[in-house]
Design a protein around this motif. Sequence first.
Motif, PDB file in Angstrom:
ATOM      1  N   ALA A  16     -76.390 -23.475  91.577  1.00 44.62           N
ATOM      2  CA  ALA A  16     -74.970 -23.323  91.929  1.00 44.62           C
ATOM      3  C   ALA A  16     -74.246 -22.577  90.807  1.00 44.62           C
ATOM      4  O   ALA A  16     -73.145 -22.931  90.405  1.00 44.62           O
ATOM      5  CB  ALA A  16     -74.343 -24.678  92.187  1.00 44.62           C
ATOM      6  N   MET A  17     -74.904 -21.514  90.323  1.00 41.05           N
ATOM      7  CA  MET A  17     -74.298 -20.695  89.259  1.00 41.05           C
ATOM      8  C   MET A  17     -74.570 -19.224  89.565  1.00 41.05           C
ATOM      9  O   MET A  17     -75.563 -18.885  90.218  1.00 41.05           O
ATOM     10  CB  MET A  17     -74.948 -21.009  87.902  1.00 41.05           C
ATOM     11  CG  MET A  17     -74.821 -22.441  87.448  1.00 41.05           C
ATOM     12  SD  MET A  17     -75.626 -22.712  85.851  1.00 41.05           S
ATOM     13  CE  MET A  17     -77.361 -22.638  86.277  1.00 41.05           C
ATOM     14  N   ASN A  18     -73.726 -18.365  89.051  1.00 42.26           N
ATOM     15  CA  ASN A  18     -74.077 -16.945  89.009  1.00 42.26           C
ATOM     16  C   ASN A  18     -75.049 -16.758  87.844  1.00 42.26           C
ATOM     17  O   ASN A  18     -75.180 -17.622  86.990  1.00 42.26           O
ATOM     18  CB  ASN A  18     -72.824 -16.089  88.805  1.00 42.26           C
ATOM     19  CG  ASN A  18     -71.879 -16.162  89.996  1.00 42.26           C
ATOM     20  OD1 ASN A  18     -70.786 -16.714  89.888  1.00 42.26           O
ATOM     21  ND2 ASN A  18     -72.289 -15.616  91.125  1.00 42.26           N
ATOM     22  N   GLY A  29     -67.954 -15.754  91.605  1.00 43.57           N
ATOM     23  CA  GLY A  29     -67.669 -16.797  90.620  1.00 43.57           C
ATOM     24  C   GLY A  29     -66.523 -16.398  89.689  1.00 43.57           C
ATOM     25  O   GLY A  29     -66.466 -15.262  89.200  1.00 43.57           O
ATOM     26  N   ILE A  30     -65.654 -17.355  89.428  1.00 40.98           N
ATOM     27  CA  ILE A  30     -64.511 -17.097  88.538  1.00 40.98           C
ATOM     28  C   ILE A  30     -65.006 -17.003  87.090  1.00 40.98           C
ATOM     29  O   ILE A  30     -64.533 -16.181  86.310  1.00 40.98           O
ATOM     30  CB  ILE A  30     -63.437 -18.183  88.750  1.00 40.98           C
ATOM     31  CG1 ILE A  30     -62.874 -18.035  90.180  1.00 40.98           C
ATOM     32  CG2 ILE A  30     -62.320 -18.084  87.711  1.00 40.98           C
ATOM     33  CD1 ILE A  30     -62.114 -19.215  90.710  1.00 40.98           C
ATOM     34  N   THR A  31     -65.996 -17.819  86.754  1.00 41.13           N
ATOM     35  CA  THR A  31     -66.587 -17.717  85.415  1.00 41.13           C
ATOM     36  C   THR A  31     -67.291 -16.371  85.277  1.00 41.13           C
ATOM     37  O   THR A  31     -67.142 -15.683  84.259  1.00 41.13           O
ATOM     38  CB  THR A  31     -67.595 -18.869  85.183  1.00 41.13           C
ATOM     39  OG1 THR A  31     -67.069 -20.065  85.750  1.00 41.13           O
ATOM     40  CG2 THR A  31     -67.874 -19.075  83.722  1.00 41.13           C
ATOM     41  N   LEU A  73     -71.695 -15.917  95.658  1.00 46.53           N
ATOM     42  CA  LEU A  73     -70.334 -16.416  95.421  1.00 46.53           C
ATOM     43  C   LEU A  73     -69.655 -15.578  94.332  1.00 46.53           C
ATOM     44  O   LEU A  73     -70.259 -15.275  93.302  1.00 46.53           O
ATOM     45  CB  LEU A  73     -70.383 -17.886  94.975  1.00 46.53           C
ATOM     46  CG  LEU A  73     -68.996 -18.519  94.980  1.00 46.53           C
ATOM     47  CD1 LEU A  73     -68.623 -18.992  96.383  1.00 46.53           C
ATOM     48  CD2 LEU A  73     -68.903 -19.673  94.009  1.00 46.53           C
ATOM     49  N   LYS A  95     -67.715 -21.329  99.672  1.00 42.60           N
ATOM     50  CA  LYS A  95     -68.189 -22.612  99.131  1.00 42.60           C
ATOM     51  C   LYS A  95     -68.170 -23.611 100.287  1.00 42.60           C
ATOM     52  O   LYS A  95     -67.295 -24.471 100.388  1.00 42.60           O
ATOM     53  CB  LYS A  95     -67.301 -23.060  97.952  1.00 42.60           C
ATOM     54  CG  LYS A  95     -67.695 -22.358  96.650  1.00 42.60           C
ATOM     55  CD  LYS A  95     -66.918 -22.827  95.459  1.00 42.60           C
ATOM     56  CE  LYS A  95     -67.392 -24.133  94.910  1.00 42.60           C
ATOM     57  NZ  LYS A  95     -68.589 -24.019  94.058  1.00 42.60           N
ATOM     58  N   TYR A 108     -74.983 -26.010 100.080  1.00 40.88           N
ATOM     59  CA  TYR A 108     -75.568 -26.785  98.990  1.00 40.88           C
ATOM     60  C   TYR A 108     -76.639 -27.719  99.548  1.00 40.88           C
ATOM     61  O   TYR A 108     -77.710 -27.864  98.961  1.00 40.88           O
ATOM     62  CB  TYR A 108     -74.445 -27.516  98.220  1.00 40.88           C
ATOM     63  CG  TYR A 108     -73.512 -26.473  97.636  1.00 40.88           C
ATOM     64  CD1 TYR A 108     -73.673 -26.025  96.338  1.00 40.88           C
ATOM     65  CD2 TYR A 108     -72.544 -25.841  98.434  1.00 40.88           C
ATOM     66  CE1 TYR A 108     -72.881 -24.999  95.830  1.00 40.88           C
ATOM     67  CE2 TYR A 108     -71.753 -24.813  97.941  1.00 40.88           C
ATOM     68  CZ  TYR A 108     -71.922 -24.402  96.638  1.00 40.88           C
ATOM     69  OH  TYR A 108     -71.161 -23.378  96.147  1.00 40.88           O
ATOM     70  N   ARG A 164     -59.824 -18.603  96.805  1.00 41.87           N
ATOM     71  CA  ARG A 164     -61.217 -18.672  97.259  1.00 41.87           C
ATOM     72  C   ARG A 164     -61.420 -19.821  98.247  1.00 41.87           C
ATOM     73  O   ARG A 164     -62.219 -19.696  99.187  1.00 41.87           O
ATOM     74  CB  ARG A 164     -62.153 -18.811  96.053  1.00 41.87           C
ATOM     75  CG  ARG A 164     -63.618 -18.572  96.415  1.00 41.87           C
ATOM     76  CD  ARG A 164     -64.500 -18.529  95.207  1.00 41.87           C
ATOM     77  NE  ARG A 164     -64.473 -19.793  94.474  1.00 41.87           N
ATOM     78  CZ  ARG A 164     -65.070 -19.988  93.308  1.00 41.87           C
ATOM     79  NH1 ARG A 164     -65.746 -19.023  92.738  1.00 41.87           N
ATOM     80  NH2 ARG A 164     -65.005 -21.161  92.711  1.00 41.87           N
ATOM     81  N   ARG A 197     -80.879 -19.119 100.048  1.00 40.02           N
ATOM     82  CA  ARG A 197     -79.639 -19.911 100.172  1.00 40.02           C
ATOM     83  C   ARG A 197     -78.630 -19.238 101.086  1.00 40.02           C
ATOM     84  O   ARG A 197     -77.705 -19.879 101.564  1.00 40.02           O
ATOM     85  CB  ARG A 197     -79.007 -20.245  98.812  1.00 40.02           C
ATOM     86  CG  ARG A 197     -78.301 -19.131  98.115  1.00 40.02           C
ATOM     87  CD  ARG A 197     -77.527 -19.588  96.891  1.00 40.02           C
ATOM     88  NE  ARG A 197     -76.268 -20.213  97.211  1.00 40.02           N
ATOM     89  CZ  ARG A 197     -75.151 -19.554  97.535  1.00 40.02           C
ATOM     90  NH1 ARG A 197     -75.143 -18.227  97.613  1.00 40.02           N
ATOM     91  NH2 ARG A 197     -74.043 -20.210  97.784  1.00 40.02           N
ATOM     92  N   SER A 253     -73.777 -19.067  85.011  1.00 42.43           N
ATOM     93  CA  SER A 253     -72.350 -19.260  84.734  1.00 42.43           C
ATOM     94  C   SER A 253     -71.687 -19.952  85.920  1.00 42.43           C
ATOM     95  O   SER A 253     -71.980 -19.654  87.072  1.00 42.43           O
ATOM     96  CB  SER A 253     -71.674 -17.920  84.466  1.00 42.43           C
ATOM     97  OG  SER A 253     -71.483 -17.205  85.669  1.00 42.43           O
ATOM     98  N   GLY A 254     -70.802 -20.877  85.590  1.00 47.95           N
ATOM     99  CA  GLY A 254     -70.066 -21.571  86.644  1.00 47.95           C
ATOM    100  C   GLY A 254     -69.079 -22.536  86.014  1.00 47.95           C
ATOM    101  O   GLY A 254     -69.188 -22.863  84.825  1.00 47.95           O
ATOM    102  N   THR A 255     -68.143 -23.013  86.819  1.00 51.07           N
ATOM    103  CA  THR A 255     -67.138 -23.938  86.285  1.00 51.07           C
ATOM    104  C   THR A 255     -67.810 -25.192  85.752  1.00 51.07           C
ATOM    105  O   THR A 255     -67.536 -25.633  84.637  1.00 51.07           O
ATOM    106  CB  THR A 255     -66.137 -24.287  87.401  1.00 51.07           C
ATOM    107  OG1 THR A 255     -65.529 -23.073  87.807  1.00 51.07           O
ATOM    108  CG2 THR A 255     -65.088 -25.265  86.926  1.00 51.07           C
ATOM    109  N   GLU A 300     -78.654 -15.550  92.429  1.00 54.88           N
ATOM    110  CA  GLU A 300     -77.900 -16.625  91.770  1.00 54.88           C
ATOM    111  C   GLU A 300     -78.874 -17.627  91.157  1.00 54.88           C
ATOM    112  O   GLU A 300     -80.075 -17.613  91.456  1.00 54.88           O
ATOM    113  CB  GLU A 300     -77.007 -17.359  92.784  1.00 54.88           C
ATOM    114  CG  GLU A 300     -75.940 -16.471  93.386  1.00 54.88           C
ATOM    115  CD  GLU A 300     -74.678 -17.241  93.737  1.00 54.88           C
ATOM    116  OE1 GLU A 300     -74.062 -17.849  92.848  1.00 54.88           O
ATOM    117  OE2 GLU A 300     -74.325 -17.233  94.927  1.00 54.88           O
TER     118      GLU A 300
END
Length: 356
Positions: A237-239, A260-262, A258, A198, A203, A99, A188, A302-304, A234
């Motif tokens: 900074a999360m899904n 998102g991996i999470t 994005l 990213k 941001y 990514r 955004r 959800s996010g890292t 979103e």
Amino acid sequence: MQNTTYKQDIEITKCENSKINEIDFDNLAFGSVFSDHMLVCDYKDGAWEAPKVVPYQNINLAPSAKILHYGQSVFEGMKAYKDANNETFLFRPLDNCKRLNISAKRLAIPEVPENYFMEGLKALLEVDDQWIPSAEQGSLYIRPFIFASGEGFHASPANNYKFIIATAPSGPYFSGKVSVLIEQTYSRSANGGVGYAKAGGNYAGQFYPTQLAIEKGYNQVIWTDDSTHEFIEEAGAMNIFIRIKDTLITAPTSDRILDGITRKSIIEIAKAEGINVEVRPLSVHEVVEAAKNGDLMEMFGSGTAAVISPIASFGYKDNDYDLPQLENSYASLLKKRITDIQYNRAEDSFGWRVKI
Ligand code: PLP
Ligand code: COI
């Protein structure tokens, strides 16, 4: 991508005085203290030089460096986790590397070779092993980033770049209840834009609308689509996931959202748990109606950084809506499942965990 086979050892220069004894590992905030070392890799004359581990330090930049003028930068967010036996694990790290390069391409930044990223990160984590908090304390937040260090006022891509990985022992991203405002004015991202990347500027563009939401008493903004503001996209900074009755719904990824991996991990875990998951556009109208008639059960980001963060209430136009406080929420089940994989407390049938 540059096709470099990378076999030589990574040069490591250790710091003279570790800061580790100054850190209160039992009270970690998010991303505010930084480990002793960082990985640095320079792009010059059309190629990435070998990465090096060096003491964490300031960067020397020319006032004409293009990052300062044109925002040519991209970053990633990932974490290292310790299990009860002090072994270190990463979660789907190659997905972060891929990514980062997807983002880099969109910003006309040269892609970083995967082996530089992976081997460099492993070398850094070995040097700063003591900085990785225990599961009770948190995790080591990892911030890989690339920026244009090359000079020039001409609005065009730079010739030189730096790829750095810095890390920060971290606790939770949010403390307390999260309330969100469904955004009706600002966006955004837009079709054809950089929302899926990213990119640092994404941001910065969020800060002002988020400040306005905070002034109104909310913590975060729920981003809606830029053309109609009628669809949920979103959360900060999360899904975002929304549960209506027993169905978990999240927006499809697009130019504006994005990947998102999470997010994609939660979709798979939820399906494996037998939860009905729908990946589809979700209108604000549908969410407000569900809130009014009692069908809206949960919303979570959800996010890292944030892992899974339940949303307690949301504002839309002039009304506020509270979410029910559920005993057995999907959010708490899914958070347990994903963190059990990350911290090596459970079998990882998906093959996501990578031991360092
Ligand atoms: N959406 C945005 C805009 C983000 O910045 C992030 C954080 O990385 C996410 C979603 C969540 O992505 P991931 O789960 O890969 O951390
Ligand atoms: C992450 O979740 O890792 C992110 O990158 C979000 C960040 C802006 C704190």
